[in-house]
Scaffold this motif. Sequence first.
Motif, PDB file in Angstrom:
ATOM      1  N   VAL A 131      46.280  18.787 -13.636  1.00  0.00           N
ATOM      2  CA  VAL A 131      45.309  17.881 -13.709  1.00  0.00           C
ATOM      3  C   VAL A 131      44.289  17.788 -12.842  1.00  0.00           C
ATOM      4  O   VAL A 131      42.921  17.773 -13.140  1.00  0.00           O
ATOM      5  N   THR A 135      42.084  20.416 -14.966  1.00  0.00           N
ATOM      6  CA  THR A 135      41.537  20.012 -16.077  1.00  0.00           C
ATOM      7  C   THR A 135      40.490  19.019 -15.718  1.00  0.00           C
ATOM      8  O   THR A 135      39.390  19.003 -16.516  1.00  0.00           O
ATOM      9  N   ARG A 136      40.759  18.033 -14.940  1.00  0.00           N
ATOM     10  CA  ARG A 136      39.659  17.066 -14.570  1.00  0.00           C
ATOM     11  C   ARG A 136      38.490  17.738 -13.904  1.00  0.00           C
ATOM     12  O   ARG A 136      37.295  17.512 -14.243  1.00  0.00           O
ATOM     13  N   ASP A 234      36.980  12.407 -19.149  1.00  0.00           N
ATOM     14  CA  ASP A 234      38.616  12.384 -19.590  1.00  0.00           C
ATOM     15  C   ASP A 234      38.792  12.496 -20.847  1.00  0.00           C
ATOM     16  O   ASP A 234      40.050  11.883 -21.410  1.00  0.00           O
ATOM     17  N   SER A 235      38.042  13.183 -21.585  1.00  0.00           N
ATOM     18  CA  SER A 235      38.476  13.530 -23.237  1.00  0.00           C
ATOM     19  C   SER A 235      38.897  14.624 -23.288  1.00  0.00           C
ATOM     20  O   SER A 235      40.057  14.832 -23.486  1.00  0.00           O
ATOM     21  N   SER A 237      39.457  16.964 -20.902  1.00  0.00           N
ATOM     22  CA  SER A 237      40.657  17.244 -19.957  1.00  0.00           C
ATOM     23  C   SER A 237      42.031  16.737 -20.202  1.00  0.00           C
ATOM     24  O   SER A 237      42.867  17.261 -20.217  1.00  0.00           O
ATOM     25  N   SER A 238      41.818  15.571 -20.996  1.00  0.00           N
ATOM     26  CA  SER A 238      43.029  15.136 -21.660  1.00  0.00           C
ATOM     27  C   SER A 238      43.747  15.933 -22.819  1.00  0.00           C
ATOM     28  O   SER A 238      44.928  16.277 -22.652  1.00  0.00           O
ATOM     29  N   SER A 241      45.233  18.944 -20.531  1.00  0.00           N
ATOM     30  CA  SER A 241      46.503  18.466 -19.792  1.00  0.00           C
ATOM     31  C   SER A 241      47.688  18.541 -20.665  1.00  0.00           C
ATOM     32  O   SER A 241      48.636  19.002 -20.744  1.00  0.00           O
ATOM     33  N   THR A 275      47.327  15.558 -29.021  1.00  0.00           N
ATOM     34  CA  THR A 275      46.758  14.863 -27.679  1.00  0.00           C
ATOM     35  C   THR A 275      45.926  13.528 -27.997  1.00  0.00           C
ATOM     36  O   THR A 275      45.830  12.635 -27.117  1.00  0.00           O
ATOM     37  N   PRO A 277      42.819  12.479 -27.152  1.00  0.00           N
ATOM     38  CA  PRO A 277      42.272  11.987 -25.976  1.00  0.00           C
ATOM     39  C   PRO A 277      41.634  10.762 -26.110  1.00  0.00           C
ATOM     40  O   PRO A 277      41.839   9.767 -25.305  1.00  0.00           O
ATOM     41  N   TYR A 375      50.364   8.166 -18.216  1.00  0.00           N
ATOM     42  CA  TYR A 375      49.256   8.513 -18.789  1.00  0.00           C
ATOM     43  C   TYR A 375      48.346   7.292 -18.437  1.00  0.00           C
ATOM     44  O   TYR A 375      48.698   6.090 -17.944  1.00  0.00           O
ATOM     45  N   ALA A 382      45.014   9.750 -20.855  1.00  0.00           N
ATOM     46  CA  ALA A 382      45.055  11.328 -20.398  1.00  0.00           C
ATOM     47  C   ALA A 382      46.322  11.112 -19.098  1.00  0.00           C
ATOM     48  O   ALA A 382      46.563  10.356 -18.541  1.00  0.00           O
TER      49      ALA A 382
END
Lengths: 399, 106
Positions: A131, A135-136, A234-235, A237-238, A241, A275, A277, A375, A382
């Motif tokens: 993360v 991803t972030r 955080d869309s 990226s969530s 992950s 997921t 997000p 989360y 996320a």
Amino acid sequence: MSARKFTQIRFNHYDPEIMQDPYAVFAEVRSKCPLGHSDELGGFFFPTTYEGVKRAFSDFRTFTSTDGTGLPRQPLPLLPVDLDPPVHTAWRRTLNRFFTVEAAEADRERIQQVADTLIDAFIERGYADAVNELTRPFLAMSMLPVIGVPLEDRVELGNKLLWLVHNRVVDPEGGMKVYNEIGVYLTELAAKRRLAEQRDDLLQCLITQDFGGQKLDDGQVYQVLLLTLFGALDSTSSAMSGSLLHLARHPEDKARLVKGEVEWPVALDEFIRFTTPIQALRRMATKEVEIDGGTLYPGDQLLALNGAANRDPAKFPEPEKCILGRDATDHMSFGSGAHVCIGRHFARLMLGTCLKTMLARAYDFTVEDGFQPEYTPSEARAIKSLPIRFTPGNRVHAV
Amino acid sequence: MICVTYIEADGTSHDVHVDAGISVMEAAVRNNISAIEGECGGAAACATCHVYIPAEWQALTGSASEDELAMLEFGEGVDERSRLGCQITITQEMNGMTVLTPVTQR
């Protein structure tokens, strides 16, 4: 007023405990009267069936965005998401050209480089926090340049935006402070660009183009930029992950993807559904309307929950399972209707690039047995941290 | 199954076979006809499923509502044959219908 039909339950998408498993709440409501109601955050209703959520997103005449789409309300309207058609349509058609399939494809090489650069930084070591190291930063490095944020400012701005998304409700005072700092930064960014040489990008469009017959002032440019950034961080990226966690736990799915037994576009839809997000956007009822077995009246607040739609077993059998190969094209993760996610083609491309590159470079990545993801609460749900281990590999770019 | 023929601005033709009950937009999107986007998913809220219905089929498809006409103002090359594909539900009687698509949906 006669007794209204709904299922009363405590739900709040900013509650860190509830958001570890919001789907349990949605399932409970759906099994009774599927229109839920919570007294939290000023009181709001929420449909829990796929059809109910889709209607809330689609029928803009009955469920308006013009009262704002954040719950609780954002300090300033976000543009153009807090507009209804046809005013919204003029904005959207002007902005769409930066977000088409073709625009995303044209950015593929740059996005691949972002993936490789981030993976290079940990590939030789054999372990990473997927993360916070992949991803972030992937989203911040991919999307902040698109709106013209200089390299030296990206980390700090990205961190402030993430903090704001997840903490504005639990720390309203700190939230306003960060909100104002970001506001000053983005407004200055727009003002500088007005004086700089013209470029063909989103920020230039916001400065130069007519929106509904008018030029935007710096405040409106900021309102669009802030929305773009909220949508971009955080869309996806969530989704990345959450998908990586699934693959770490299901090596058989890694194998199916690599062997081509499941087509990537099909798999991406299921990852994005599973997921979910972005979990929630608000609407306000403009008229009396039946939805999910209950009745709403003008002025009622409604939370449209993407995750409730995506976990409706009437639409997606065994919705709690990530089943690569199922047809999930109708998923609600990008919303629906006039405000369907403008960045969805970029999101798919970034998610696909991230997963394919990890499978190519660190195929045997795993998480520890018994790993429990934590989360973030808020509209964006996320995983906070994802420690993975893998056989060390080689960098693709020299240090 | 009902056969609907989509003809793009450059003359490319696609026959699709669908069941009654779905819209002209959905039938196109499900059959990968990229000349119709249907971005908003059928909410008459984006004008990216603009199509032309030839005069001989208009009795079956009906005419655009006021809301639909308001959204069609955002379409490119709109004329008296213009409709939003998402607002036309395909019926058995439309078997053999031809639908024309505009040069662009953007």
